[in-house]
Design an enzyme around this catalytic site. Structure first.
Site, PDB file in Angstrom:
ATOM      1  N   HIS A   1       0.869  -1.201  -0.070  1.00 46.60           N
ATOM      2  CA  HIS A   1      -0.057  -0.056   0.092  1.00 46.60           C
ATOM      3  C   HIS A   1       0.756   1.262   0.028  1.00 46.60           C
ATOM      4  O   HIS A   1       1.892   1.145   0.596  1.00 46.60           O
ATOM      5  CB  HIS A   1      -0.934   0.003   1.178  1.00 46.60           C
ATOM      6  CG  HIS A   1      -1.924   0.803   1.296  1.00 46.60           C
ATOM      7  ND1 HIS A   1      -1.593   2.235   1.972  1.00 46.60           N
ATOM      8  CD2 HIS A   1      -3.335   0.893   1.133  1.00 46.60           C
ATOM      9  CE1 HIS A   1      -2.655   2.979   1.735  1.00 46.60           C
ATOM     10  NE2 HIS A   1      -3.715   2.213   1.407  1.00 46.60           N
TER      11      HIS A   1
ATOM     12  N   ASP B   1       3.072  -4.577   7.990  1.00 53.00           N
ATOM     13  CA  ASP B   1       1.792  -3.704   7.972  1.00 53.00           C
ATOM     14  C   ASP B   1       0.776  -4.641   8.196  1.00 53.00           C
ATOM     15  O   ASP B   1       0.262  -5.393   7.206  1.00 53.00           O
ATOM     16  CB  ASP B   1       1.954  -3.117   6.434  1.00 53.00           C
ATOM     17  CG  ASP B   1       0.351  -2.322   6.059  1.00 53.00           C
ATOM     18  OD1 ASP B   1      -0.464  -2.476   6.965  1.00 53.00           O
ATOM     19  OD2 ASP B   1       0.514  -1.571   4.987  1.00 53.00           O
TER      20      ASP B   1
ATOM     21  N   LYS C   1     -10.472  -0.701  10.404  1.00 54.12           N
ATOM     22  CA  LYS C   1     -10.945  -1.774   9.469  1.00 54.12           C
ATOM     23  C   LYS C   1     -11.402  -3.122  10.282  1.00 54.12           C
ATOM     24  O   LYS C   1     -11.579  -4.133   9.684  1.00 54.12           O
ATOM     25  CB  LYS C   1      -9.599  -2.397   8.758  1.00 54.12           C
ATOM     26  CG  LYS C   1      -9.420  -1.007   7.594  1.00 54.12           C
ATOM     27  CD  LYS C   1      -8.159  -1.295   6.924  1.00 54.12           C
ATOM     28  CE  LYS C   1      -7.415  -0.210   6.317  1.00 54.12           C
ATOM     29  NZ  LYS C   1      -8.092   0.430   5.399  1.00 54.12           N
TER      30      LYS C   1
ATOM     31  N   CYS D   1      -5.280   2.605  -3.650  1.00 54.59           N
ATOM     32  CA  CYS D   1      -3.642   3.026  -2.983  1.00 54.59           C
ATOM     33  C   CYS D   1      -2.663   2.101  -3.030  1.00 54.59           C
ATOM     34  O   CYS D   1      -1.731   1.991  -2.183  1.00 54.59           O
ATOM     35  CB  CYS D   1      -3.905   3.387  -1.595  1.00 54.59           C
ATOM     36  SG  CYS D   1      -5.176   4.566  -1.262  1.00 54.59           S
TER      37      CYS D   1
HETATM   38  N1  C6P Z   1      -6.487   0.628   2.857  1.00 53.18           N
HETATM   39  C1  C6P Z   1      -8.117   0.523   1.441  1.00 53.18           C
HETATM   40  O1  C6P Z   1      -9.321   0.562   0.990  1.00 53.18           O
HETATM   41  P1  C6P Z   1      -4.851   3.951   7.254  1.00 53.18           P
HETATM   42  O2  C6P Z   1      -5.334   4.727   5.921  1.00 53.18           O
HETATM   43  O3  C6P Z   1      -3.587   4.509   7.854  1.00 53.18           O
HETATM   44  O4  C6P Z   1      -5.761   3.406   8.334  1.00 53.18           O
HETATM   45  O5  C6P Z   1      -4.183   2.519   6.636  1.00 53.18           O
HETATM   46  C2  C6P Z   1      -3.632   2.616   5.412  1.00 53.18           C
HETATM   47  C3  C6P Z   1      -3.290   1.266   4.974  1.00 53.18           C
HETATM   48  C4  C6P Z   1      -1.913   0.730   4.997  1.00 53.18           C
HETATM   49  N2  C6P Z   1      -1.629  -0.492   4.910  1.00 53.18           N
HETATM   50  C5  C6P Z   1      -2.875  -1.419   4.057  1.00 53.18           C
HETATM   51  C6  C6P Z   1      -2.402  -2.788   3.548  1.00 53.18           C
HETATM   52  C7  C6P Z   1      -3.970  -0.820   3.945  1.00 53.18           C
HETATM   53  O6  C6P Z   1      -4.834  -1.548   3.193  1.00 53.18           O
HETATM   54  C8  C6P Z   1      -4.266   0.413   4.356  1.00 53.18           C
HETATM   55  C9  C6P Z   1      -5.547   1.067   3.952  1.00 53.18           C
HETATM   56  C10 C6P Z   1      -7.664   1.241   2.571  1.00 53.18           C
HETATM   57  O7  C6P Z   1      -7.530  -0.638   0.961  1.00 53.18           O
HETATM   58  C11 C6P Z   1      -7.652   2.613   2.555  1.00 53.18           C
HETATM   59  S1  C6P Z   1      -6.664   3.214   0.964  1.00 53.18           S
END
Ligand code: C6P
Length: 407
Positions: free
Chosen positions: A124, A201, A227, A365
């Site tokens: 990501h 991650d 999530k 992303c």
């Molecule tokens: N992916 C998706 O729709 P945050 O935004 O900090 O809570 O998480 C970022 C992030 C980092 N690593 C992975 C593997 C992720 O999936 C995500 C967030 C969402 O896939 C929003 S872009």
């Protein structure tokens, strides 16, 4: 193992009662953010209506109560990911902030020009850009482990990229764009054998898989609450104590200090030295409640239900001749990414929305993943504990409808 009572679970999530465009909501965008159970919503209401106060600061009763609840949430996170101690749990805004913290506080001061940071092609953006910033700040080199046609990192390829100048490894536990569950335990072992620290991650892992950071052997583990049924704006970083102890904070402010004069500031102990400013108190409490909620369900039954859904969705969606699945790894969870003929993913998402079905469309992303498969966007259905096979059937009907409209 008992079967999950999905009907009962669905009643815990008020938003699932609503309609979208006159149709019952089928929420299949859980990898972006999950819905919240009543218990979590109530915990926020209770905090704000009964004991809202700043923490670690006041001697008054409300502040005491808020502090106890905030620290209890830290203990719940510790137990949830099986960290050895609560002092190794830093509350952050989410995965993104947790990774940036490690990039700036741990790696930046320790890496030199020409040293290497190893990531993978399925990361990501949150697990790419923070390392690129370090690269720009230090002259380090970013190495990328490739993924195969199924969307898997091959251990041999990964291992070859671990060289004498590798100083850090950062990898997704589960890919948000492909659903691949990486062989992280083995990858951590390979890196640590060479003395290289590893960050995982866990954003897409914690909602679906049991996580034991000690068994994984990683040095850092980052995840978001939102999530996994908790509020937005809260997440956590696990860091091995020795590393956290030797790291300098990258943000300064209240809470993270022991004493301040204009000449010198002494930092607070871990984890507080990384929690500058008033934290997301309600969010942390909500995260603790989400953990209680998840543990209150039979986690094995949750996993079995989600695996069954993904398997069913994969089978049914694949029956549509013009579908191309992106991400067909042997080990997957939570995510079904696909293309529908030549129809743009945004058009697929728009038609599905008209049917009350929420999926994410775009690059998720994870643009390098799209590049790897030669596409610009996919449609992505992602599952949570409250989803049903009927919703998958509606997704399939919606895809047929899309084909009709665009034929
Ligand atoms: N992916 C998706 O729709 P945050 O935004 O900090 O809570 O998480 C970022 C992030 C980092 N690593 C992975 C593997 C992720 O999936 C995500 C967030 C969402 O896939 C929003 S872009």
């Amino acid at each position: 193992m008992s079967r999950l009572d999905v009907d009962r679970v669905r009643k815990d999530f008020p938003v699932l009662e609503r309609e979208v465009h006159g149709k019952p909501l089928a929420y299949l965008d859980n990898a972006a953010t999950s819905q919240k159970p009543r218990a979590v919503i109530d915990a926020l209401i209770h905090y704000y209506s009964s004991y809202n106060a700043n923490i670690h600061r006041g001697v008054h009763s409300l502040s005491e109560e808020a502090t106890v609840a905030y620290e209890a949430a830290r203990d719940k996170v510790r137990d949830f990911i099986r960290a050895p101690s609560s002092e190794e749990i830093v509350f952050t805004r989410g995965t993104t902030e947790a990774i940036n913290l490690v990039a700036q506080s741990y790696l930046r001061p320790r890496i030199r020009e020409g040293d290497e940071i190893l990531i993978s092609q399925m990361e990501h953006h949150s697990n790419i850009v923070p390392w690129q910033l370090v690269r720009e700040q230090t002259g380090a080199v970013l190495k990328v482990a490739p993924i195969n046609e199924r969307g898997e990192i091959e251990l041999e390829q990964f291992s070859k990229l671990l060289g004498p100048r590798t100083r850090f490894v950062a990898l997704a536990h589960v890919s948000n764009a492909l659903g691949t569950i990486n062989m992280v335990q083995e990858m951590v072992r390979l890196a640590r054998m060479r003395g290289v620290p590893v960050l995982l991650d866990g954003a897409q892992a914690v909602p679906h898989l049991p996580v034991d950071v000690q068994e994984l052997g990683c040095d850092f583990y980052a995840f978001s609450g939102h999530k996994m049924y908790a509020p937005t704006g809260i997440g956590a970083l696990y860091g091995r104590r020795e590393l956290l102890e030797e790291m300098e904070p990258y943000q300064g402010g209240g809470e993270m200090i022991l004493s301040v004069t204009f000449e010198k500031t002494t930092y607070n102990r871990v984890p507080y030295k990384f929690e500058a400013g008033t934290p997301n108190i309600a969010g942390a409490i909500g995260l603790g409640t989400a953990i209680d909620y998840l543990l209150g369900l039979d986690l094995q039954a949750v996993r079995a239900h989600e695996d069954e859904l993904l398997e069913y969705a994969t089978k049914e969606v694949s029956k549509i001749p013009s579908v191309r699945l992106i991400g067909t790894a042997a080990s997957k969870t939570g995510v079904l990414s696909f293309l529908l003929g030549e129809i743009h993913a945004h058009d697929v998402g728009t038609v599905l929305d008209q049917e009350g079905i929420a999926v994410r469309t775009g690059h998720h992303c994870a643009q390098p993943v799209m590049d790897r498969f030669g596409v610009t966007a996919t449609a992505r259905a992602s599952f949570a504990v409250y989803n049903t096979t009927e919703e998958v059937d509606r997704l399939v009907e919606g895809l047929h409808r899309t084909l009709e409209i665009f034929s």
